[in-house]
Design an enzyme around this catalytic site. Structure first.
Site, PDB file in Angstrom:
ATOM      1  CE1 TYR B 160     -18.362-101.220 -46.640  1.00  0.00           C
ATOM      2  CE2 TYR B 160     -17.589-103.145 -45.449  1.00  0.00           C
ATOM      3  CZ  TYR B 160     -18.046-102.569 -46.617  1.00  0.00           C
ATOM      4  OH  TYR B 160     -18.182-103.333 -47.727  1.00  0.00           O
ATOM      5  CD  GLU B 210      -6.278 -98.746 -50.422  1.00  0.00           C
ATOM      6  OE1 GLU B 210      -7.139 -99.358 -49.788  1.00  0.00           O
ATOM      7  OE2 GLU B 210      -5.763 -99.192 -51.470  1.00  0.00           O
ATOM      8  CG  HIS B 248      -7.042-102.853 -51.833  1.00  0.00           C
ATOM      9  ND1 HIS B 248      -7.363-101.765 -51.073  1.00  0.00           N
ATOM     10  CD2 HIS B 248      -7.999-103.769 -51.623  1.00  0.00           C
ATOM     11  CE1 HIS B 248      -8.498-102.017 -50.416  1.00  0.00           C
ATOM     12  NE2 HIS B 248      -8.890-103.234 -50.728  1.00  0.00           N
TER      13      HIS B 248
END
Lengths: 395, 290
Positions: B160, B210, B248
């Protein structure tokens, strides 16, 4: 979720894995009684006293002793219980030892040579399957072996239908075993895989697997990590959680549905989303600070979660500033801003500068709420502005 | 053009009548996505959000001709939902659910190999959006703008942030693919890169990675060999400690190869434009395209 050695071995025992006789003890009397029971049951006069903490390298820190008499058991249990054990994995502060495992000694002399091997089961994320990693070089740090002598490490990919018998035989052959030790190792591998699957483990490491002088195979140590996402279908395993082994701030964060990891820096942060939280830590570093934590407040950053976040971050006296970074998607920034103002007022005085960056849905309305609240905070809209504020405060 | 989803996609929602499913289905419909119905076992025959509810995915496919499904069911049931969608012939399954046990995903991955016509996006992802045509997921639609930058991300809020920067610089997006933050995902980075490289309407690609795993370096090596468009790369977690899971499930440094520094180095060596700060990601793509 990490388990203690004694808990891991209990799980393995239930699947038929060969583990030494052992009893966990919380005090010296229990340790002595446990040793007497084990000596009687196994006929051995040697027992190991092993500190139970969630960290490897316990032997190096003096957390594992071999006793050859009940007097020794008493002496070593007194030494180890209550000690602050420092190992390469505990960090400089060490861990308080609250429990010891009293275990049958398996390193007894006999007709053949004793061997220490290595076996683990874990996910190979590239192929999306589990694999067995194993080596003849057990008892040492596997990462050292992997970096110095990678040729000594074998890998066996497991098909999703399960570990096959031929694979267990291949592993036993590659580990250099024959005769009785070979057939025990085949059974050992099948039982390990069974335990891994039955308990939804994320990782299982046996280091070392010991081949005794009598050609028996034992899991001399055991480390199980349970897949947190699967805990809901294992209520019995949930009870094995030992919160004394977790950082208190992380336990408190968990109770407030915050995802928190303590770090050593001087700038705290509170962010919505795990990826953005990591990127925010990186921006703190690039702006001359050091991140004091990772904190994902999740999709619904509200007054309660933000207040809990403030409290947890401020428990660390090294924190010199806090950066709140919210990207409002479904969550509206004006609502988050109201939450921040309420949290701020609830806590009262926040003794360090706070930078609030709100972007996305209703960002300007959110900034207005903060600016008009009279709170002594800095506000930013773009990441660049937030980074510049961090730089200014840290300097 | 675009990839994966467009205005002709016929979308169903699994977990349609639950609170998450209801909220996000409404948002998707409001965005203009062609949602044709939903599935909630036991509620077949009902009407929800003026659309038909079915007991099974197969019923929904037969009645509506659905080819895309978005999954909002609780994590312990999500693997079954993915498999059901594949078995019913759904072409694109976007699984939003976070927290699916790893063992379940090992099973999903294996069964999906029997369904080569089905592509899984996620799990633990925001979904896929082709701005102006179809939003299949939970991303805020209004920050997006139709255009020519393809975005691939393991993280929702990071995508986003990136899209917001792009849109404010006047750069629209062709398709944004949230590939997901778990250890096992349906469409790894390199597969998403291939789709966007082959899309004539995509002029540049942003890869948001990541720590943990080797997906970004696998993609970088493929790009070095076959890439035809400018690519900007970013890896979150340059300051993450080893061995700790950073939110995560997939964001954990296991060895020396899956640190941010190691990945960024290989991405640079493969010719990608790598930014260290998230604040610079939109600008980097702007500079490459102008």
């Amino acid at each position: 979720m990490n388990l203690h050695e004694y808990q891991s071995k209990e799980i393995l025992r239930k699947s038929g894995t060969h583990v030494p006789e052992g009893i966990v003890a919380l005090n010296v009397d229990e340790a002595v009684n446990a040793a007497k029971t084990i000596m009687e049951k196994t006929g051995t006069d040697t027992v190991a006293i092993k500190a139970q903490v969630h960290a490897g390298g316990r032997g190096k820190g003096g957390g594992v002793k071999i006793a050859k008499s009940i007097e020794d058991v008493k002496k070593f249990a007194e030494e180890i219980l209550g000690m602050t054990l420092i190992t390469p994995q505990t960090g400089p502060h060490g861990k308080l030892v609250r429990k010891v495992l009293i275990e049958e000694g398996i390193y007894q002399p006999g007709p053949s040579e004793i061997k220490e091997l290595y076996v683990s089961i874990l996910l190979n994320r590239t192929i999306g399957r589990y694999m067995v990693v194993y080596s003849r070089q057990g008892g040492m740090d596997i990462e050292t072996i992997a970096s110095e002598t990678p040729n000594l490490i074998f890998k066996e990919e497991i098909h999703p239908v399960g570990l096959q018998a031929y694979q267990a035989r291949k592993i036993a052959f590659n580990l250099g075993l024959s005769g009785k030790a070979f057939s025990q190792m085949v059974k050992f591998m099948m039982s390990l895989y069974d335990a891994f699957i039955k308990n939804d483990l994320a990782q299982l490491e046996i280091n070392p697997v010991v081949k005794t002088a009598n050609d028996d195979i034992f899991a001399a140590d055991a480390k199980c990590i349970i897949d947190d996402n699967a805990l809901c279908r294992h209520p019995d395993l949930v009870e094995l959680r030992d919160i004394y082994e977790e950082a208190p701030a992380e336990v408190e964060a968990g109770e407030n549905n915050l995802n928190f990891v303590k770090l050593d820096g001087n700038v705290g942060c509170m962010v919505n989303g795990a990826g953005l939280a990591m990127a925010t830590m990186d921006i703190i570093k690039l702006s001359g600070g050091d991140p004091a934590n990772f904190l994902d407040v999740g999709g619904s950053a509200n007054a309660k979660s933000v207040a809990a976040g403030f409290r947890i971050i401020l428990e660390d006296p090294n924190v010199k500033a806090i950066l709140i970074n919210i990207f409002g998607g479904i969550v509206r920034c004006d609502r988050v801003a109201t939450g921040i103002v309420d949290a701020y007022n609830e806590i009262g005085n926040i003794p360090v500068p706070v930078i609030i960056r709100l972007q996305g849905t209703n960002a300007m309305e959110g900034k207005k709420i903060i600016d008009e609240s009279g709170l002594k905070v800095y506000t930013a809209v773009t990441l660049e502005e937030a980074a510049a504020l961090v730089r200014k405060i840290v300097d | 053009m675009s990839v994966l989803v467009n205005k002709n996609s016929r979308v169903i929602v699994q977990g349609f009548t639950g609170s998450e499913g209801t909220f996000h289905a409404s948002q998707m419909i409001e965005y203009g996505t062609n949602v044709v119905g939903g599935v909630t076992p036991g509620k077949g025959g009902q009407t929800h959000l003026n659309l038909p509810v079915f007991n099974t995915v197969l019923d929904a496919v037969e009645a509506t001709g659905a080819d895309v499904s978005v999954i909002f069911v609780p994590p312990v049931y999500a693997a079954d939902g993915i498999i059901e969608a594949a078995a019913a012939g759904i072409k694109l399954v976007a699984c939003i659910s976070e927290g699916i046990p790893v063992a379940d995903m090992v099973r999903v991955k294996h069964i999906l190999s029997d369904h080569p016509e089905t592509r899984l996006i996620g799990p633990n992802c925001p979904g896929v959006i082709t701005p102006g045509e179809a939003k299949v997921g939970i991303m805020p639609g209004f920050i997006h703008k139709k255009g020519h930058v393809g975005v691939i991300s393991r993280s929702g809020t990071l995508s986003y942030e990136t899209v917001d920067q792009l849109t404010k610089l006047g750069l629209g997006q062709s398709t944004c693919i949230g590939i997901g933050g778990d250890q096992i995902i349906g469409t790894p980075t390199v597969e998403a890169v291939k789709l966007l490289m082959n899309d004539p309407d995509t002029h540049g690609i942003i890869i948001i990675g990541e720590i943990g795993g080797s997906m970004e370096t696998d993609a970088a090596r493929w790009i070095k060999e076959y890439g035809t468009k400018p690519v900007v790369g970013f890896i979150a977690g340059q300051t993450a400690p080893k061995g700790r899971r950073m939110g995560h499930a997939g964001a954990i440094i296991g060895g020396s190869a899956d640190t941010a520094a190691a990945k960024m180095k290989i991405m640079r060596e493969c010719g990608l434009t790598v930014v260290e700060s998230l604040a610079d990601i939109g600008k980097a793509m702007y500079d490459l395209l102008n």
